[in-house]
Motif scaffolding. Structure first.
Motif, mmCIF file in Angstrom:
data_model
loop_
_atom_site.group_PDB
_atom_site.id
_atom_site.type_symbol
_atom_site.label_atom_id
_atom_site.label_comp_id
_atom_site.label_asym_id
_atom_site.label_seq_id
_atom_site.Cartn_x
_atom_site.Cartn_y
_atom_site.Cartn_z
ATOM 1 N N SER A 16 4.024 4.698 7.667
ATOM 2 C CA SER A 16 3.010 3.645 7.613
ATOM 3 C C SER A 16 3.185 2.654 8.770
ATOM 4 O O SER A 16 2.209 2.274 9.449
ATOM 5 N N GLU A 43 2.357 1.801 -3.491
ATOM 6 C CA GLU A 43 1.353 2.224 -4.469
ATOM 7 C C GLU A 43 0.987 3.694 -4.320
ATOM 8 O O GLU A 43 0.550 4.340 -5.274
ATOM 9 N N SER A 44 1.153 4.233 -3.127
ATOM 10 C CA SER A 44 0.809 5.640 -2.895
ATOM 11 C C SER A 44 1.914 6.601 -3.349
ATOM 12 O O SER A 44 1.711 7.819 -3.353
ATOM 13 N N GLU A 103 0.833 -1.214 0.000
ATOM 14 C CA GLU A 103 0.000 0.000 0.000
ATOM 15 C C GLU A 103 0.864 1.259 0.000
ATOM 16 O O GLU A 103 0.550 2.257 -0.662
#
Length: 783
Positions: free
Chosen positions: A773, A723-724, A720
Motif C-alpha cells: 500500500s 480492513e482489507s 484501509e
C-alpha cells in the motif's frame, strides 16, 4: 388328625349354639327374697347382642378369609402352566434326539420347574396354615362366657331366635367353603408332590444322557462301526424323520414361547440401533457429506442397515441362548450364516465365496443328520464323510476365507480346533462313542462359523462407532476427516476381549463343559479366605479390579461419544463448554466406578475405615503430591481458570492446553514440544490465559515511513490496508501511535486484533499488505 379334631370341636360348639333345646317355661317361680338388686352382677340384652354380633363378625371374616383371593387363583393358574410345561418336557424326553443341546435345555427347564414346584408347595402350605388359623377363631368362641351363658339360658334364647338363625346360616356357608377349599388345596398339594417326583426322575435321566456325552475314550456307547449290521427300511426311516421333526418343532416352539420376552426385548433394541444408524446416515447424506462418508471405506454399513443390525442381534441371540434346544439354536446359526452370505456377496473373491458356500453346505447336512436321522450305520457313515471333508477344508480351502476377515489372529486357533475336532470325531465314531462324536462335529463347525460371524460383528460395531463420531463432529461444524483406521485399531482392543469371551462360551456350551466350568470357577471365586481379621473372596477382589478397569476404560473412550479425537489440537473454534462437560463426565465415571468397586469388594465399613486411616498415614508420609494433584485437578475442572484449547503462559512455559486430567495437564508448546505440568503446580503459580474471555489477541507492528506525506494520509492508508485483511478482526478498532515524527520521517506503532491461533500468519500478512500500500503511494516502508 388336627384338621379332623378341629372340625369335631367346631361342630360340637355350633351344635351347642344352634341345636340346644329351645323350650322354655311360661312362668317362673317367684322369689321370696326382697333384698335389693342394685349392686348384683347382671347381663343385659345389650351384652347378649354384642356377643352375638362378635360371633357373627368372626364367621363373616372367617368366610372372607377362607375364600381364595386373586393371588390364590394366580397360584392355581401357575400350577396348571407348570403342568403343561412338564407334560411337554416329559413327552419330548421320550422321542427327541438325545443331543447335548436338547439335554441342556431340558436340564435348565426341569430345574426351573423344580424350583417353581417348591415355591408352589410352600404357597399351598401357607394357605393350609391360614385355614387352621380360621378354625382356631371358632374354637375361641367357646371362651366367650356371655355367649355360652345365653345358650344355657333357655328363656332368653328365644328372644334372639333370628340372630341365632343368621349365625347358623353363616356357619353353614363358611363350613361349606372351607371344606371345598381344603379339598382344592389337598388336591393341588398331591399333584405338586407327584410332579416333584416326576421332575426328579426326569433330571436323573437327563444327567445320565449328558454324562454319556462326556469326553471319555474308555466307555463304548454303540458297537464298533464294523460290527453294525442294522438295515432300516426306507419307509421306517421316513416315518422316523417325520416324528422327530414334529418333536423338535414342539420343543423349539415351547422354548420360543419360554424366551419370547427376552427375544422381543432384543428385537426392540436392535430396532432402535437400526433407527439410530439410519438417522445418522440420512443426516450426513442430506447435508452433503455423502462423498466424505465414502472416504471411511465402510465394509458393511454401505450395504444397508438391516443386514448389519440383524447380524449383531443374531450374534447376541446365539450367545444369550446357551441352553436352547438344538433345532432352535441351529436355525439361529443358519439364519446368521445366511445373512453373512448376503453381506459377503460381491465383496469376497469368487474362490472365497465358493469355499464359504461349501462350508455352509457341510454344516447344513450335519445339522440335518444330527436332528432327524436316528443313530444307525447310515448316520455314522455320513458323519465320517462330513468330518473327512471338514479336515480337508481346514487344511486347504479355509485359507481363502481367512484372507477376507477383519481379525485373523483367532481364526488360526479356530482352524486348529476345527481340524482336531473333526479328526477326533471320526475316531470316536468308529469306536462307538457316537454321542461324543456328534457333539465334537457340531462344535467344530460352530467354532469356525462363529469366529467368522464375530469378526464381522466387531467390524460392524467399529463402523457404527466411527459413523457416530463423524456425525457428532459434523453437527458441531467440524468436517475434517480424521484418521479412522488408527482410531479403529485403538477401539478394537477392548472389544476383542468381549469377542473372545463370547466365542469361548459358545464352544464350552456345545462341548457341555461350560456349566461345570462356570460352577467350579464360581466356587473358587466365592470361597472365603481369611488373612488376620479380614475375610475376603477372590471373586470380590476380581470384581473390584474389573470395575476399576471398566471405569478407566469408559473415562478414556467417553470422549469419542462427544466427537472428540486426538487430532483436534489445531482446531481453532474449539468448544470449551463441551470439553468442560467431558471432564466432569470423566470425573463422575471414575468416582462412580470406584464407589461401585468398593461396594462390590464386600469390604466391611469398619475394615474400610482402617484402610482409609492407613491411606491417611500414606498421604502424610509420601502421597502428598499425588493427592494434591488430584484435588487440584478437581478444582480446575469446576473452577475453570483454564480449559482445553486455551493459550496460556505458566511461569516460563507457554502454549495451548491440549488435555486436562485429574493429575496432570498437557500443553502443546509452539515448537512442537508437549509440556506435562502437575495440576498442583498450575494452581500454585500465576497463569496468563490469553483466551479466557475470547480467542483474540492484540498484536502490534513497529513501522517506519519515509517520504512526503502527512499523518492523516498515513492513517488512512493503514486503516484501509487493515480492513482489507480478512484475518484481522475489524470488529474491534485498530490503534495507530506515532512514536517519533520529523520532516519526511515517521515512526509508528500499529496495533490490531486477530485470532490468537493465527497471530504470526496475520502479522506477516499485515506487513506485506502495508508494504504494498505505501509502495504504491511512492513512500518508503520498513518494519
Amino acid at each position: 388328625m388336627i384338621q379332623k379334631r378341629s372340625f369335631i370341636v367346631l361342630s360340637a360348639l355350633l351344635a351347642v349354639l344352634f341345636f340346644a333345646p329351645l323350650a322354655y317355661s311360661q312362668s317362673t317361680p317367684k322369689k321370696t327374697e326382697s333384698r335389693s338388686k342394685l349392686f348384683e352382677e347382671t347381663t343385659t340384652d345389650s351384652d347378649y347382642l354384642m356377643a352375638i354380633e362378635k360371633a357373627s363378625a368372626v364367621m363373616e371374616t372367617a368366610y372372607n378369609d377362607a375364600d381364595f383371593d386373586g393371588a390364590s387363583h394366580h397360584l392355581f393358574g401357575e400350577i396348571r402352566r407348570t403342568q403343561s410345561k412338564l407334560d411337554l418336557i416329559l413327552a419330548s424326553l421320550k422321542g427327541a434326539n438325545p443331543n447335548v443341546r436338547n439335554q441342556q435345555m431340558y436340564r435348565v427347564v426341569l430345574k426351573e420347574i423344580q424350583q417353581e414346584l417348591d415355591e408352589q408347595n410352600d404357597a399351598i402350605n401357607l394357605r393350609n396354615k391360614n385355614l387352621e388359623k380360621i378354625k382356631d377363631r371358632f374354637i375361641e368362641l367357646r371362651k366367650d362366657k356371655t355367649l355360652v351363658g345365653l345358650i344355657k339360658d333357655t328363656i332368653r334364647r328365644k328372644q334372639f331366635k333370628n340372630e341365632f338363625a343368621n349365625l347358623r346360616k353363616k356357619y353353614k356357608n363358611t363350613d361349606s367353603l372351607m371344606t371345598k377349599n381344603q379339598g382344592v388345596l389337598n388336591k393341588n398339594k398331591r399333584l405338586t408332590v407327584e410332579r416333584k417326583i416326576a421332575v426328579s426322575n426326569a433330571l436323573i435321566t437327563v444327567e445320565n444322557t449328558l454324562e454319556k456325552s462326556g469326553i471319555s475314550m474308555l466307555r463304548k456307547e454303540y458297537p464298533f462301526i464294523w460290527n453294525v449290521t442294522d438295515s432300516i427300511p426306507n419307509k421306517q426311516v421316513t416315518q422316523s424323520i417325520g416324528s422327530k421333526v414334529l418333536i423338535e418343532e414342539s420343543v423349539a416352539a415351547y422354548y420360543l414361547s419360554y424366551r419370547a420376552g427376552g427375544l422381543l426385548t432384543l428385537a426392540f433394541l436392535m430396532g432402535l440401533l437400526g433407527w439410530y444408524i439410519s438417522r445418522n446416515l440420512k443426516y450426513l447424506k442430506s447435508n452433503g457429506h455423502a462423498e466424505s462418508l465414502a472416504l471411511f471405506n465402510f465394509k458393511y454399513l454401505n450395504r444397508g442397515v438391516i443386514i448389519p443390525v440383524a447380524i449383531i442381534g443374531l450374534n447376541i441371540a446365539v450367545v444369550s441362548n446357551l441352553y436352547a434346544p438344538a433345532l432352535f439354536i441351529e436355525i439361529l446359526e443358519l439364519i446368521l450364516l445366511g445373512f453373512l452370505t448376503i453381506l459377503f456377496k460381491n465383496k469376497w473373491s469368487a474362490n472365497a465365496m465358493r469355499n464359504w458356500t461349501f462350508l455352509l453346505g457341510l454344516f447344513l447336512a450335519l445339522c440335518f443328520l444330527d436332528l432327524f436321522i436316528s443313530v444307525s450305520l447310515l448316520q455314522r457313515c455320513c458323519f465320517i464323510i462330513i468330518n473327512g471333508f471338514g479336515i480337508r477344508y481346514g487344511l486347504v480351502q479355509i485359507k481363502s476365507v481367512k484372507g477376507e476377515l477383519y481379525i485373523k489372529g483367532f481364526f488360526k486357533w479356530a482352524s486348529i480346533i476345527f481340524i482336531v475336532f473333526n479328526g477326533l470325531s471320526i475316531l470316536y465314531n468308529i469306536f462307538g462313542r457316537v454321542s461324543l462324536s456328534n457333539m465334537l462335529s457340531l462344535t467344530a463347525f460352530i467354532s469356525i462359523t462363529q469366529i467368522i460371524a464375530l469378526s464381522v460383528l466387531l467390524k460392524i460395531i467399529l463402523e457404527v462407532i466411527i459413523l457416530q463420531i463423524y456425525t457428532t463432529r459434523v453437527k458441531r461444524g467440524i468436517e475434517k476427516i480424521f484418521d479412522h483406521e488408527n482410531l479403529s485399531e485403538t477401539l478394537k482392543k477392548p472389544f476383542i476381549i468381549i469377542i473372545s469371551y463370547m466365542w469361548l462360551v459358545v464352544i464350552g456350551s456345545n462341548l457341555n463343559i461350560w456349566e461345570s466350568l462356570r460352577t467350579s470357577f464360581g466356587s473358587l471365586l466365592s470361597h472365603p479366605n481369611t488373612i488376620g481379621s479380614i475375610t475376603f473372596t477372590l471373586g470380590n477382589i476380581l470384581l473390584f479390579f474389573i470395575i476399576i478397569w471398566i471405569a478407566h476404560l469408559l473415562q478414556k473412550y467417553v470422549a469419542y461419544f462427544f466427537g472428540e479425537i486426538d487430532d483436534d489440537e489445531n482446531e481453532e473454534n474449539i468448544n470449551k463448554r463441551q470439553h468442560s462437560k467431558l471432564l466432569i463426565t470423566r470425573l463422575v465415571v471414575l468416582i462412580v466406578g470406584y464407589l461401585l468397586a468398593v461396594a462390590a469388594s464386600g469390604m466391611p465399613l469398619d475394615k474400610l475405615s482402617i484402610l482409609l486411616g492407613a491411606l491417611g498415614v500414606g498421604v502424610g508420609l509420601g502421597l502428598q503430591s499425588v493427592v494434591n494433584n488430584f484435588v487440584s485437578g478437581i478444582i480446575l475442572i469446576f473452577d475453570k481458570p483454564i480449559q482445553i484449547g486455551d493459550v496460556v503462559d505458566i511461569s516460563s512455559e507457554s502454549g495451548r492446553v491440549k488435555s486436562m486430567g485429574l493429575r496432570t495437564t498437557k500443553i502443546n508448546a509452539p515448537n512442537g514440544a508437549e509440556i506435562i505440568i502437575p495440576n498442583g503446580n498450575l494452581l500454585s503459580q500465576n497463569i496468563t490465559n490469553w483466551t479466557y474471555t475470547d480467542n483474540f489477541k492484540l498484536v502490534d507492528i513497529a513501522v517506519e515511513i519515509t517520504g512526503e506525506t502527512t499523518p492523516e494520509d498515513i492513517n488512512a492508508i493503514i486503516s484501509e490496508s487493515l480492513e482489507s485483511i480478512t484475518l484481522v478482526n475489524n470488529a474491534k478498532p485498530s490503534q495507530i501511535y506515532y512514536t517519533a515524527i520529523s520532516d519526511g520521517k515517521y515512526k509508528i506503532q500499529v496495533k490490531f486484533w486477530c485470532s490468537i491461533y493465527k497471530t504470526e500468519e496475520t502479522v506477516s500478512t499485515a506487513r506485506q499488505v502495508l508494504f504494498s500500500s505505501f509502495k504504491s503511494k511512492g513512500l518508503d516502508f520498513s518494519a
